[in-house]
Design a protein around this motif. Structure first.
Motif, PDB file in Angstrom:
ATOM      1  N   LYS A   6       0.832  -1.212   0.000  1.00 34.51           N
ATOM      2  CA  LYS A   6       0.000   0.000   0.000  1.00 34.51           C
ATOM      3  C   LYS A   6       0.864   1.259   0.000  1.00 34.51           C
ATOM      4  CE  LYS A   6      -4.147  -1.882   2.081  1.00 34.51           C
ATOM      5  NZ  LYS A   6      -5.172  -1.760   3.111  1.00 34.51           N
ATOM      6  N   ALA A  25      -1.374   6.679  -9.797  1.00 33.83           N
ATOM      7  CA  ALA A  25      -2.180   5.609 -10.395  1.00 33.83           C
ATOM      8  C   ALA A  25      -1.472   5.035 -11.622  1.00 33.83           C
ATOM      9  CB  ALA A  25      -3.569   6.125 -10.760  1.00 33.83           C
ATOM     10  N   HIS A  54      -1.639  -1.210  -4.027  1.00 36.34           N
ATOM     11  CA  HIS A  54      -2.917  -0.534  -3.796  1.00 36.34           C
ATOM     12  C   HIS A  54      -2.650   0.905  -3.343  1.00 36.34           C
ATOM     13  CE1 HIS A  54      -7.141  -0.177  -2.539  1.00 36.34           C
ATOM     14  NE2 HIS A  54      -6.675   0.439  -1.467  1.00 36.34           N
ATOM     15  N   LEU A  55      -3.332   1.850  -3.970  1.00 39.09           N
ATOM     16  CA  LEU A  55      -3.213   3.252  -3.565  1.00 39.09           C
ATOM     17  C   LEU A  55      -4.297   3.614  -2.563  1.00 39.09           C
ATOM     18  CD1 LEU A  55      -2.671   5.278  -6.879  1.00 39.09           C
ATOM     19  CD2 LEU A  55      -0.998   4.786  -5.095  1.00 39.09           C
ATOM     20  N   LEU A  74     -10.447   5.946  -9.925  1.00 35.54           N
ATOM     21  CA  LEU A  74      -9.532   5.296  -8.990  1.00 35.54           C
ATOM     22  C   LEU A  74     -10.226   4.182  -8.223  1.00 35.54           C
ATOM     23  CD1 LEU A  74      -7.739   8.491  -7.660  1.00 35.54           C
ATOM     24  CD2 LEU A  74      -6.673   6.665  -9.007  1.00 35.54           C
ATOM     25  N   HIS A 106      -8.596   1.158  -6.117  1.00 38.05           N
ATOM     26  CA  HIS A 106      -7.886   2.001  -5.156  1.00 38.05           C
ATOM     27  C   HIS A 106      -8.884   2.644  -4.188  1.00 38.05           C
ATOM     28  CE1 HIS A 106      -4.329   1.286  -7.460  1.00 38.05           C
ATOM     29  NE2 HIS A 106      -4.835   1.848  -8.541  1.00 38.05           N
TER      30      HIS A 106
END
Length: 195
Positions: A36, A51, A60-61, A86, A91
């Motif tokens: 993350k 992204a 994962h954002l 997103l 995300h």
């Protein structure tokens, strides 16, 4: 055990460092097996850059934006269409009150109450002695932990900036705001040298 690694220092803060920060964040996440990246983005430009950087990596954002009303009452500055994109890509986009000011700022700015607060003193110490981006990155991790978007046992990559864009990348073990002193900045990956 001894660990040797490189820290990237930018000549000055600002959005011109965002692409480099995205690259460095993804690289360090891969090196450490971190899944993350928590990144600040007020309008969406930084979120878009990150992204693109994480595509195909499995990272994962968690994008943390300003709260509604930060700059103008009732208005969310973040690009709502980008937020949908997103989220559709898997995300997380969070809108949170600044953990290192929030209600405290209302009190310190009030002509009736006035004066500084301990919380704002912590924020100012980060801004002045290390980097604005460090304060922002720490704050975003607190917000993300409080909203359950990151756990408090696994490290994350945290990204912040000075006014616009990204210029600071850290490795942090998160904590909830109420347990602030459990948070650990474990590595500085990148930051501006001159502030």
């Amino acid at each position: 055990m001894k660990i040797t690694k490189t820290i990237t220092y930018f000549d000055s803060p600002g959005p011109k460092n965002t692409a480099d920060c995205a690259e460095l964040a993804v690289e360090r996440a891969k090196d450490l097996g971190i899944t993350k990246i928590v990144a600040a983005s007020s309008g969406g430009a930084t979120a878009r850059e990150f992204a693109n950087a994480v595509k195909g990596t499995g990272i994962h954002l968690v994008i943390v934006t300003h709260a509604f009303g930060f700059s103008e009452p009732g208005v969310w500055e973040f690009d709502a269409e980008l937020a949908k994109e997103l989220r559709a890509a898997g995300h997380t986009v969070l809108c949170g009150t600044h953990a290192l000011s929030g209600l405290e700022r209302a009190l310190s700015r009030s002509p009736r109450v006035g004066g500084g607060s301990r919380t704002e003193a912590v924020a100012e110490a980060f801004r002045r002695t290390i980097a604005v981006g460090l304060k922002v990155a720490v704050e975003c991790v607190l917000i993300a932990a409080d909203q359950g978007a990151v756990g408090v046992t696994d490290e994350v990559i945290a990204v912040g900036g000075t006014a616009e864009g990204a210029d600071t990348v850290l490795v942090i073990r998160p904590a909830h705001t109420a347990a602030f002193f459990d948070l650990q900045v474990r590595e500085i990956v990148a930051m501006p040298r001159n502030r």
